[in-house]
Design a protein around this motif. Structure first.
Motif, PDB file in Angstrom:
ATOM      1  N   ILE A 112       0.694  -4.291   4.824  1.00  0.00           N
ATOM      2  CA  ILE A 112       1.097  -4.340   6.237  1.00  0.00           C
ATOM      3  C   ILE A 112       2.206  -3.331   6.520  1.00  0.00           C
ATOM      4  O   ILE A 112       2.166  -2.598   7.523  1.00  0.00           O
ATOM      5  N   THR A 113       3.207  -3.258   5.655  1.00  0.00           N
ATOM      6  CA  THR A 113       4.313  -2.313   5.893  1.00  0.00           C
ATOM      7  C   THR A 113       3.836  -0.865   5.799  1.00  0.00           C
ATOM      8  O   THR A 113       4.293  -0.007   6.565  1.00  0.00           O
ATOM      9  N   SER A 114       2.918  -0.589   4.879  1.00  0.00           N
ATOM     10  CA  SER A 114       2.389   0.775   4.763  1.00  0.00           C
ATOM     11  C   SER A 114       1.614   1.163   6.015  1.00  0.00           C
ATOM     12  O   SER A 114       1.746   2.284   6.526  1.00  0.00           O
ATOM     13  N   LEU A 115       0.787   0.228   6.518  1.00  0.00           N
ATOM     14  CA  LEU A 115       0.039   0.504   7.740  1.00  0.00           C
ATOM     15  C   LEU A 115       0.984   0.668   8.926  1.00  0.00           C
ATOM     16  O   LEU A 115       0.746   1.515   9.803  1.00  0.00           O
ATOM     17  N   ALA A 116       2.059  -0.112   8.950  1.00  0.00           N
ATOM     18  CA  ALA A 116       3.031   0.019  10.042  1.00  0.00           C
ATOM     19  C   ALA A 116       3.680   1.401  10.026  1.00  0.00           C
ATOM     20  O   ALA A 116       3.876   2.022  11.085  1.00  0.00           O
ATOM     21  N   LEU A 117       4.009   1.898   8.853  1.00  0.00           N
ATOM     22  CA  LEU A 117       4.604   3.228   8.746  1.00  0.00           C
ATOM     23  C   LEU A 117       3.611   4.301   9.187  1.00  0.00           C
ATOM     24  O   LEU A 117       3.975   5.244   9.898  1.00  0.00           O
ATOM     25  N   ARG A 118       2.353   4.153   8.794  1.00  0.00           N
ATOM     26  CA  ARG A 118       1.332   5.122   9.202  1.00  0.00           C
ATOM     27  C   ARG A 118       1.128   5.097  10.713  1.00  0.00           C
ATOM     28  O   ARG A 118       0.965   6.148  11.351  1.00  0.00           O
ATOM     29  N   ARG A 165     -14.333  15.632  -1.210  1.00  0.00           N
ATOM     30  CA  ARG A 165     -14.307  15.157   0.175  1.00  0.00           C
ATOM     31  C   ARG A 165     -13.199  14.122   0.377  1.00  0.00           C
ATOM     32  O   ARG A 165     -12.440  14.185   1.349  1.00  0.00           O
ATOM     33  N   CYS A 166     -13.119  13.160  -0.531  1.00  0.00           N
ATOM     34  CA  CYS A 166     -12.083  12.129  -0.407  1.00  0.00           C
ATOM     35  C   CYS A 166     -10.691  12.726  -0.553  1.00  0.00           C
ATOM     36  O   CYS A 166      -9.753  12.331   0.163  1.00  0.00           O
ATOM     37  N   PHE A 167     -10.544  13.669  -1.472  1.00  0.00           N
ATOM     38  CA  PHE A 167      -9.255  14.323  -1.675  1.00  0.00           C
ATOM     39  C   PHE A 167      -8.835  15.072  -0.412  1.00  0.00           C
ATOM     40  O   PHE A 167      -7.662  15.053  -0.010  1.00  0.00           O
ATOM     41  N   THR A 168      -9.790  15.732   0.229  1.00  0.00           N
ATOM     42  CA  THR A 168      -9.497  16.465   1.455  1.00  0.00           C
ATOM     43  C   THR A 168      -9.104  15.511   2.577  1.00  0.00           C
ATOM     44  O   THR A 168      -8.179  15.788   3.348  1.00  0.00           O
ATOM     45  N   ILE A 169      -9.804  14.372   2.685  1.00  0.00           N
ATOM     46  CA  ILE A 169      -9.453  13.374   3.699  1.00  0.00           C
ATOM     47  C   ILE A 169      -8.034  12.864   3.463  1.00  0.00           C
ATOM     48  O   ILE A 169      -7.236  12.727   4.406  1.00  0.00           O
ATOM     49  N   GLU A 170      -7.710  12.572   2.214  1.00  0.00           N
ATOM     50  CA  GLU A 170      -6.379  12.067   1.886  1.00  0.00           C
ATOM     51  C   GLU A 170      -5.299  13.081   2.258  1.00  0.00           C
ATOM     52  O   GLU A 170      -4.271  12.726   2.862  1.00  0.00           O
ATOM     53  N   TYR A 171      -5.513  14.352   1.916  1.00  0.00           N
ATOM     54  CA  TYR A 171      -4.521  15.382   2.220  1.00  0.00           C
ATOM     55  C   TYR A 171      -4.414  15.626   3.717  1.00  0.00           C
ATOM     56  O   TYR A 171      -3.318  15.910   4.234  1.00  0.00           O
ATOM     57  N   ALA A 172      -5.539  15.559   4.427  1.00  0.00           N
ATOM     58  CA  ALA A 172      -5.496  15.750   5.879  1.00  0.00           C
ATOM     59  C   ALA A 172      -4.590  14.713   6.520  1.00  0.00           C
ATOM     60  O   ALA A 172      -3.797  15.028   7.417  1.00  0.00           O
ATOM     61  N   ASN A 173      -4.677  13.481   6.055  1.00  0.00           N
ATOM     62  CA  ASN A 173      -3.825  12.419   6.603  1.00  0.00           C
ATOM     63  C   ASN A 173      -2.377  12.575   6.174  1.00  0.00           C
ATOM     64  O   ASN A 173      -1.455  12.266   6.934  1.00  0.00           O
ATOM     65  N   TRP A 174      -2.150  13.055   4.961  1.00  0.00           N
ATOM     66  CA  TRP A 174      -0.781  13.197   4.468  1.00  0.00           C
ATOM     67  C   TRP A 174      -0.045  14.329   5.171  1.00  0.00           C
ATOM     68  O   TRP A 174       1.093  14.162   5.639  1.00  0.00           O
ATOM     69  N   PHE A 175      -0.697  15.505   5.266  1.00  0.00           N
ATOM     70  CA  PHE A 175      -0.006  16.684   5.790  1.00  0.00           C
ATOM     71  C   PHE A 175      -0.117  16.841   7.304  1.00  0.00           C
ATOM     72  O   PHE A 175       0.660  17.582   7.895  1.00  0.00           O
ATOM     73  N   ARG A 176      -1.085  16.195   7.948  1.00  0.00           N
ATOM     74  CA  ARG A 176      -1.249  16.353   9.388  1.00  0.00           C
ATOM     75  C   ARG A 176      -0.892  15.095  10.168  1.00  0.00           C
ATOM     76  O   ARG A 176      -0.884  15.118  11.393  1.00  0.00           O
ATOM     77  N   LEU A 177      -0.618  14.006   9.451  1.00  0.00           N
ATOM     78  CA  LEU A 177      -0.249  12.765  10.120  1.00  0.00           C
ATOM     79  C   LEU A 177       1.048  12.190   9.554  1.00  0.00           C
ATOM     80  O   LEU A 177       2.060  12.096  10.258  1.00  0.00           O
ATOM     81  N   MET A 178       1.045  11.841   8.260  1.00  0.00           N
ATOM     82  CA  MET A 178       2.202  11.158   7.684  1.00  0.00           C
ATOM     83  C   MET A 178       3.453  12.028   7.655  1.00  0.00           C
ATOM     84  O   MET A 178       4.509  11.643   8.182  1.00  0.00           O
ATOM     85  N   LEU A 179       3.366  13.196   7.023  1.00  0.00           N
ATOM     86  CA  LEU A 179       4.565  14.024   6.896  1.00  0.00           C
ATOM     87  C   LEU A 179       5.111  14.477   8.249  1.00  0.00           C
ATOM     88  O   LEU A 179       6.327  14.378   8.498  1.00  0.00           O
ATOM     89  N   PRO A 180       4.275  14.980   9.173  1.00  0.00           N
ATOM     90  CA  PRO A 180       4.839  15.324  10.490  1.00  0.00           C
ATOM     91  C   PRO A 180       5.451  14.120  11.190  1.00  0.00           C
ATOM     92  O   PRO A 180       6.485  14.241  11.857  1.00  0.00           O
ATOM     93  N   GLY A 181       4.817  12.951  11.019  1.00  0.00           N
ATOM     94  CA  GLY A 181       5.335  11.762  11.681  1.00  0.00           C
ATOM     95  C   GLY A 181       6.684  11.337  11.155  1.00  0.00           C
ATOM     96  O   GLY A 181       7.622  11.094  11.930  1.00  0.00           O
ATOM     97  N   ILE A 182       6.821  11.249   9.832  1.00  0.00           N
ATOM     98  CA  ILE A 182       8.103  10.797   9.289  1.00  0.00           C
ATOM     99  C   ILE A 182       9.187  11.849   9.492  1.00  0.00           C
ATOM    100  O   ILE A 182      10.372  11.518   9.625  1.00  0.00           O
ATOM    101  N   ALA A 183       8.787  13.133   9.539  1.00  0.00           N
ATOM    102  CA  ALA A 183       9.779  14.174   9.830  1.00  0.00           C
ATOM    103  C   ALA A 183      10.284  14.034  11.258  1.00  0.00           C
ATOM    104  O   ALA A 183      11.489  14.154  11.519  1.00  0.00           O
TER     105      ALA A 183
END
Length: 681
Positions: free
Chosen positions: A259-265, A428-446
């Motif tokens: 739940i906390t991880s989803l909240a952060l995302r 494919r899965c690795f690319t999906i994971e990185y897309a979320n990390w670098f285009r969603l998570m990192l910009p968001g937390i920054a």
């Protein structure tokens, strides 16, 4: 507007490195000549030639010397002088990077310009000469690219590749050498001699640049196995004695972490999609007009990659940045003879150079970069991996953003993507994971102002800040994430810049597990090191960043540890009993199943949003298969936990070039153009 050839004053431009130096003189003037205003005149002097003090004779400019030597023609020199004025660069750098003169000709010309000698071959195998050279501190030697070379009679000959700074150098060496003469050497000769004289000392310093309280170099490897064994035995004892209770507690913990991880995302998604406000960094920073382009150093660590010279040169040659201001350093361990031999046999462009790193412990990427940082020439320092293919305008984008960003912005992180995303299911899965990390998570937390765990490549730093925080922790196998924490603790900001670097997606389960285990191990050690003194960490980060740090790092580790427990409730679907039922009200099993299904759906929707870029949308149908992909992290966690106890500083290197390149996925420039397109919804 660039000056045309007709508008160039070649007399003014023909200077090389500094304003023309001159020597005073008393010259004869004919009696009919008009003396300079204010010059002394003797009224009793007889008619005829008289001597008056006049302006001193200027030293010849470097361009004139090169023309006189016949090593360059007037058209090439004219072009180089125009570039020098436009870039405010050293003429020598322009000539060398454009291949208009050789380093030997340039050294001879600089020596001739200033009436100095040309340095002979450096002494080899002479302990006496080495000891004399070590009398000059390495920081002075590096700053002036100068070293004591040899002695002639009672004079010490000091070789320098920067004779334009001769007056400063003379003052700097005065406390160490009484009687000196100066000679000119090439950059390569000075750097090679520096490695012989100061290499070992610089390598030792590279191992401990980070302050001890923020480094994991004092990780107690003797007590770690005992602690690991105790924790393991206690866990086994608890599970064997109270299996039901242990499983129930684990399920509760897993649900809480989920739940906390989803909240952060979700918070990161909101921060990315909302307009910039309240001090958040702009997602797409505006372009600014640069007053002067800075020199940019790019460190490219290589290890056991003998075939990388040609593709690396081709990819970095696409960078649209003046070669005169680009300093590419290929950083290679001195014992990596296969890579060094390959680079020695390759024809590298003049704007690339090889920096061998003396042997030491630990033999890691951050230690090598710490060593190479001593030889960097740029005000901005960037990092690329060997297989990277950055966007052509990436350096300009970074430079412009640093120009516009607040002075507290110390680091810019680019986005990573892949040129083999359709290699197989893993890619494919690795690319999906990185897309979320670098285009969603990192910009968001920054944008939320939280601690940003940096990626290992496409990183750019203000050099002065990078050196102030101690560079990289040579003993941390996720030196990038650790550096992000230390920058935050120092009050510095990190921004995510929308510029993309392509690299190779990890497409093998076993290789993926090895790579992920190194990341998890590094996260575990980074969290443990910075949590040694919670009070000090709270003061450094403040409440918001403090809790964000623990949430981000702990959830990354605990998610992998608790994932099997989280999914253990799936047996309820088949009517099989689960201990968690004892803690649930009547019908609670159905409610729990519905809640978990809801959490999974939310996770997939967030992942769907993270694949908004046009070149990622075709991967969206594969998102549900991530439920099979992520459990591999549990295997990686087991490997990481064992290594934390047995070999915490072991660097499990990822092999590159084994999963297909751009030949199977279209032209790399087409991919980069697609990645530069604005994301959809």
């Amino acid at each position: 507007m660039a000056p045309s050839l007709q508008s160039v004053d070649f007399t003014d431009l023909s200077e090389a490195y500094d304003p023309p130096a001159v020597d005073g003189a008393v010259l004869p003037f004919p009696e009919s000549a008009t003396p300079p205003e204010g010059a002394p005149v003797d009224p009793t002097s007889p008619p005829g030639p008289v001597f008056r003090h006049v302006d001193p004779v200027r030293r010849p400019r470097l361009g004139e010397v090169l023309l006189d030597m016949g090593v360059i023609g007037q058209p090439d020199l004219t072009h180089a002088l125009i570039l020098q004025r436009q870039l405010e660069a050293r003429l020598g750098d322009v000539l060398l990077r454009r291949g208009l003169v050789s380093s030997e000709d340039l050294a001879r010309a600089m020596a001739r310009q200033r009436g100095l000698g040309r340095a002979e071959a450096a002494p080899r195998g002479c302990s006496r000469s080495d000891a004399m050279a070590r009398r000059l501190p390495p920081e002075i030697a590096i700053a002036f690219l100068a070293l004591p070379w040899d002695r002639i009679g009672g004079l010490t000959r000091i070789a320098t590749a920067r004779p334009e700074r001769l007056d400063e150098l003379r003052a700097a060496v005065a406390p160490y050498f009484d009687a000196c003469v100066f000679v000119v050497a090439t950059d390569a000769e000075i750097e090679a001699r520096l490695a012989v004289v100061h290499g070992d000392a610089l390598a030792r310093a590279a191992e401990c640049r980070v302050p001890a309280h923020q480094s994991c170099r004092h990780w107690r490897t003797r007590s770690a196995p005992a602690l690991f064994a105790i924790v393991t035995m206690l866990a086994i004892l608890a599970i064997s004695e109270w299996p039901a209770t242990a499983l129930r507690l684990a399920v509760v913990a897993a649900v809480g972490v989920s739940i906390t991880s989803l909240a952060l995302r979700f918070a990161a998604l909101i921060a990315v999609r909302l307009p910039a406000r309240r001090g958040f960094a702009s997602v797409r920073p505006p372009r600014v007009a640069m007053r002067k382009l800075p020199c940019v150093t790019i460190l490219v660590p290589l290890h056991r990659e003998p075939g990388i010279a040609r593709p690396l040169t081709e990819r970095l040659s696409r960078l649209d940045y003046p070669r005169e201001l680009l300093d590419i350093c290929l950083v290679v361990e001195a014992g990596d003879t296969c890579t060094l031999d390959a680079l020695d046999g390759a024809t590298l462009p003049p704007w690339m150079r090889v920096i061998p790193v003396p042997d030491g412990h630990p033999r890691t990427k951050p230690r090598a970069m710490n060593y190479a940082l001593n030889f960097a020439r740029g005000d901005i320092v960037g990092i690329y991996d060997a297989e990277d293919a950055p966007a052509p305008d990436q350096i300009r984008t970074i430079v412009e953003r640093f120009e516009a960003a607040p002075a507290t912005t110390a680091c810019l992180q680019g986005q990573l993507d892949f040129y083999n995303p359709t290699r197989n299911w893993m890619a494919r899965c690795f690319t999906i994971e990185y897309a979320n990390w670098f285009r969603l998570m990192l910009p968001g937390i920054a944008r939320m102002g939280l601690v940003v765990p940096l990626g290992g490549t496409t990183l750019f730093f203000r050099r002065i800040v990078l050196e102030a925080v101690g560079g990289w922790d040579a003993h941390n196998v996720t030196e990038d994430a650790d550096l992000g924490v230390r920058l935050a603790r120092g009050g510095w900001r990190t921004e995510i810049v929308p510029t993309t670097t392509l690299e190779e997606a990890n497409a093998s389960p076993m290789t993926w597990v090895r790579q992920r285990s190194r990341w998890i191990k590094g996260y575990m050690m980074t969290w443990a090191v910075h949590s040694r003194d919670p009070v000090r960490l709270w003061r450094d980060l403040g409440p918001k960043r403090f809790f964000g740090f623990h949430l981000l790092f702990l959830s990354s580790v605990l998610s992998a540890a608790l994932l099997p427990v989280l999914w253990s409730h799936a047996v309820l679907i088949f009517g099989i009993g689960h201990p968690i039922e004892a803690w649930l009200p009547p019908g609670g099993a159905f409610l729990l199943g519905g809640a978990m299904a809801g959490l999974s759906l939310v996770s997939m929707l967030l992942t769907f949003a993270g694949c908004a870029a046009a070149h990622h949308r075709h991967l969206r149908p594969w998102i549900p298969t991530l439920m099979v992909y992520f459990p591999l992290a549990t295997l990686a966690l087991l490997k990481a936990a064992a290594e934390v106890a047995s070999k915490p500083f072991h660097w499990d290197k990822t092999e590159h070039g084994t999963f297909g390149g751009v030949e199977g996925d279209g032209d790399i420039e087409t991919l980069q153009a697609a990645m530069a397109a604005p994301p959809g919804r």
